[in-house]
Design an enzyme around this catalytic site. Structure first.
Site, short mmCIF file in Angstrom:
data_model
loop_
_atom_site.label_atom_id
_atom_site.label_comp_id
_atom_site.label_asym_id
_atom_site.label_seq_id
_atom_site.Cartn_x
_atom_site.Cartn_y
_atom_site.Cartn_z
N SER A 24 42.43 40.61 37.81
CA SER A 24 43.52 39.63 37.84
C SER A 24 43.26 38.50 38.83
O SER A 24 43.71 37.36 38.60
CB SER A 24 44.84 40.32 38.19
OG SER A 24 44.76 40.98 39.43
N ASP A 196 51.17 38.66 47.69
CA ASP A 196 51.99 39.85 47.53
C ASP A 196 51.35 41.08 48.19
O ASP A 196 51.73 42.21 47.90
CB ASP A 196 52.25 40.13 46.05
CG ASP A 196 50.94 40.29 45.26
OD1 ASP A 196 49.85 40.29 45.88
OD2 ASP A 196 51.00 40.40 44.02
N HIS A 199 47.14 40.04 45.72
CA HIS A 199 46.63 38.83 45.07
C HIS A 199 46.62 37.66 46.05
O HIS A 199 47.28 37.71 47.09
CB HIS A 199 47.48 38.50 43.84
CG HIS A 199 47.49 39.59 42.83
ND1 HIS A 199 48.50 40.54 42.76
CD2 HIS A 199 46.60 39.92 41.86
CE1 HIS A 199 48.23 41.39 41.78
NE2 HIS A 199 47.09 41.05 41.22
#
Length: 243
Positions: A24, A196, A199
């Site tokens: 991601s 967070d 990330h």
């Protein structure tokens, strides 16, 4: 001149490409202020930056996909650099996140097998950059987990073990490596690099972009500017300039 005639008279334009392969943190890298977007902006008119980020994926899955992304018949010849950026999911705690977890030794073996595959399709180790997972800010990530009804499913110390394994694989294989886990923690408040706890924030994206460019710049410095500057095009005979 008809387009068909123009096509027949000129050489096919093949843009070189940099492939960003990861989870991601790579998939999100083309968002506003993302590190992939920054790289693409630096390399415009020189090569394409191709985002092959797959949110949630680990190296066990990635090694199966890589040959479908790059092969001798599909892109290897034009690929001037590849980043391999996994570990944030592999390092998830087995008891709490068995789907994404990959044991440390297997993680290292998977990275090595991906490097070996790329070499088998003539992408040499000097064109490969491994990127370690970033550090984990546990209290921030725990809030994310609790909001989904889960317990904290990663630990920074564990992530560090995977980062060290990534660095060692790069050394063993002769590839370049960007040790994000170590570099970010040189700043005592590394949480500012993370949105967070896991990330990247805008600051983290900028940090990664700068660190990666310092490694890529030498590899890509010889790439020419593709097609002439508009002022240099002969407007009375553009075919002479453009074909």
């Amino acid at each position: 001149m008809a387009l068909a005639e123009a096509g027949a008279g000129g050489r096919l334009l093949r843009w070189p490409r940099v492939v960003l392969f990861g989870d991601s943190i790579t998939e999100f890298s083309f968002q506003e202020n993302g590190w992939g977007a920054s790289l693409a902006e630096r390399l415009v008119r020189k090569c394409d930056v191709v985002n092959r980020g797959l949110s949630g994926y680990n190296t066990r899955w990635a090694k199966l996909i890589l040959p479908r992304l790059i092969s001798k018949s599909a892109g290897a010849e034009s690929t001037v650099a590849v980043t391999i950026f996994f570990g944030a999911n592999d390092s998830a705690l087995k008891d709490l996140n068995p789907k994404q977890h990959v044991p440390l030794e297997e993680y290292a073996a998977n990275l090595k097998s991906m490097i070996q595959y790329l070499k088998s399709v003539d992408i040499t180790e000097d064109r490969i950059i491994l990127i370690t997972p970033p550090p984990l800010q546990e209290s921030a990530w725990e809030k994310e987990c609790l909001a989904k009804g889960d317990k904290l499913n990663r630990r920074n110390a564990t992530t560090g073990e995977y980062a060290q394994a990534c660095v060692q694989v790069a050394r063993d294989c002769g590839a370049d490596v960007l040790d994000l886990w170590t570099l970010m923690q040189k700043n005592q408040d590394f949480s500012s690099y993370l949105s967070d706890g896991l990330h990247l924030s805008t600051k983290g994206n900028s940090f990664l972009a700068a660190q990666l460019w310092s490694r890529l710049e030498k590899k890509l410095s010889a790439l020419p500017w593709l097609l002439p500057y508009w002022r240099d095009v002969d407007h009375t005979n553009p075919e002479a300039s453009l074909l």
